[in-house]
Design a protein around this motif. Structure first.
Motif, short mmCIF file in Angstrom:
data_model
loop_
_atom_site.label_atom_id
_atom_site.label_comp_id
_atom_site.label_asym_id
_atom_site.label_seq_id
_atom_site.Cartn_x
_atom_site.Cartn_y
_atom_site.Cartn_z
N ARG A 93 44.12 36.59 55.10
CA ARG A 93 45.49 36.48 54.58
C ARG A 93 46.37 35.80 55.62
NH1 ARG A 93 50.04 39.09 55.46
NH2 ARG A 93 49.09 40.88 56.52
N VAL B 210 53.14 36.57 56.72
CA VAL B 210 54.35 36.34 55.95
C VAL B 210 55.26 35.41 56.75
CG1 VAL B 210 56.37 37.39 54.88
CG2 VAL B 210 54.15 38.57 54.81
N VAL C 22 45.18 36.65 45.44
CA VAL C 22 46.61 36.85 45.23
C VAL C 22 47.42 35.97 46.18
CG1 VAL C 22 46.35 39.25 44.46
CG2 VAL C 22 46.73 38.77 46.89
N TYR D 278 51.76 35.97 47.64
CA TYR D 278 52.95 36.81 47.80
C TYR D 278 54.17 35.90 47.84
CZ TYR D 278 49.36 40.12 49.32
OH TYR D 278 48.24 40.91 49.39
N ARG E 74 60.93 41.71 46.38
CA ARG E 74 61.13 42.26 45.04
C ARG E 74 62.58 42.69 44.84
NH1 ARG E 74 56.53 44.94 46.43
NH2 ARG E 74 57.70 46.87 46.73
N LEU F 248 54.97 43.02 54.21
CA LEU F 248 54.12 42.60 53.10
C LEU F 248 54.40 43.44 51.85
CD1 LEU F 248 51.80 40.59 52.45
CD2 LEU F 248 50.22 42.50 52.85
N LEU G 121 57.15 42.37 49.25
CA LEU G 121 57.05 41.11 48.52
C LEU G 121 56.44 41.30 47.14
CD1 LEU G 121 55.73 38.71 51.33
CD2 LEU G 121 58.10 39.25 50.75
N ASN G 122 56.73 40.36 46.26
CA ASN G 122 56.04 40.29 44.97
C ASN G 122 54.60 39.84 45.19
OD1 ASN G 122 58.21 40.62 42.78
ND2 ASN G 122 59.14 39.09 44.14
N GLU G 123 53.64 40.62 44.69
CA GLU G 123 52.23 40.25 44.76
C GLU G 123 51.84 39.61 43.43
OE1 GLU G 123 47.99 42.56 44.87
OE2 GLU G 123 49.44 43.10 46.43
N HIS H 75 56.84 34.30 52.08
CA HIS H 75 55.63 34.17 51.27
C HIS H 75 54.39 34.27 52.14
CE1 HIS H 75 56.59 30.04 52.62
NE2 HIS H 75 55.28 29.86 52.65
#
Length: 349
Positions: free
Chosen positions: A109, A112, A146, A148, A152, A173, A176-178, A195
């Motif tokens: 990953r 961010v 996924v 991010y 949110r 993390l 955030l919107n996943e 992101h």
């Protein structure tokens, strides 16, 4: 035609370019190697900068693409911007291509991070361009691919500052919107939006032509906070962050699902991306209007034909740059490509 061009370049309607994978801080790139036909891939080569006139931040040459005649594409464009970009583009953007295209796939990953806006870049980084970007998902692996995108809920500035100061990765993390992603999905990432991209997500990434990143979650990824903030103090760097929450309606405006669309030309990006870059998925016989552009062949084989230049064979894994002076062209054969272009000269910003 100017003597600046070698015969190898001037004879082609489009110019095939080899892989260009400057060393990064994270591992990846197996899917890039597979797309290009196999072989070993650089351990720290998760990004292939295609037709790049942009250098990595603070570097003199790393990130630049070479033409077949040995010149940097950047230098060729600077020498003859009208030939490469067209007069209207030059009037709007000068001798910048106004575009950076990458293939990107990480084994881990990504941290961010976010990117500065044009206004911030002009004020603090001496650049006309910030770094709005967009992702075209072309492959996935693993059980849960996924990305991010954005907070949110609204987040107070002191909260962001605390998360960054303490390097609270779980909080950053988790805020955030996943977003589950699959091939054919595209995501527009406005400047300032925090992101990250999960492991096993293989994308074509369109960006403004800079390498500016504000890395909120730097511990375990980068050497120190200074490299995370482009040499700026933390307070100034965090001014780039959009702390507003992104709800479902806004997310829906940034994300498109195009996997089931089978037209010869499929526009890929959200409407808000148009002032920054353009991308279409093309299949079969398709006309291309005169424009600087980048072509990435995802599948099949065929050729690109121009009125004034030589036909150029293309196949899965080919990456090519198209100069404006090639004029109107036509893709032929059983090709599936992503065609990336800078914004039109008249795009409002």
């Amino acid at each position: 035609m100017s003597s600046v061009h070698s015969d190898q370049v001037s004879a082609a309607s489009a110019i095939v370019l080899p892989a260009n994978q400057p060393r990064q801080f994270y591992r990846g790139g197996a899917s890039i190697t597979a797309l290009r036909g196999g072989g070993e891939h650089p351990e720290f080569g998760p990004e292939d900068w295609v037709a790049s006139t942009t250098t990595r931040f603070g570097q003199a040459e790393s990130g630049l693409s070479r033409l077949p005649d040995g010149r940097w594409l950047r230098d060729a464009v600077t020498a003859e911007p009208d030939w490469w970009l067209g007069a209207e583009h030059v009037a709007a953007f000068g001798d910048s291509t106004a575009l950076l295209v990458k293939l990107l796939e990480a084994e881990q990953r990504l941290p961010v991070h976010c990117h500065p806006s044009d206004v911030f870049a002009q004020q603090h980084l001496g650049s006309r361009f910030g770094k709005t970007e967009a992702w075209v998902v072309v492959g996935t692996s693993g059980s849960n691919p996924v990305a991010y995108l954005g907070f949110r809920d609204d987040v107070a500035p002191e909260t962001v500052a605390h998360w960054v100061a303490t390097q609270d990765s779980s909080a950053i993390l988790g805020s955030l919107n996943e977003i589950p992603v699959r091939p054919g999905d595209t995501v527009h990432v406005p400047a300032g939006t925090p992101h990250a991209i999960g492991p096993g997500v293989f994308i074509i990434e369109l960006q403004q032509p800079t390498d500016f990143s504000i890395t909120l979650e730097w511990q375990g990824f980068l050497a120190d906070a200074e490299s995370a903030f482009l040499g700026m103090d933390t307070g100034t760097a965090l001014e780039t962050v959009n702390r507003s929450g992104i709800d479902d309606a806004v997310l829906a405006s940034l994300i498109k699902h195009t996997a089931d669309q089978a037209a010869p030309r499929v526009p890929l990006l959200a409407d808000d991306a148009a002032p920054f870059f353009r991308a279409d998925r093309l299949h079969g016989t398709v006309e291309l209007e005169p424009s600087f552009g980048v072509v990435i062949v995802l599948d099949g084989s065929g050729k690109v034909r121009s009125q004034g230049g030589a036909d150029l064979p293309l196949h899965r894994g080919s990456t090519a740059v198209i100069p404006h002076s090639a004029g109107a062209m036509q893709l032929e054969g059983d090709l599936t490509v992503v065609h990336c272009r800078p914004p039109s000269a008249g795009s409002p910003r």
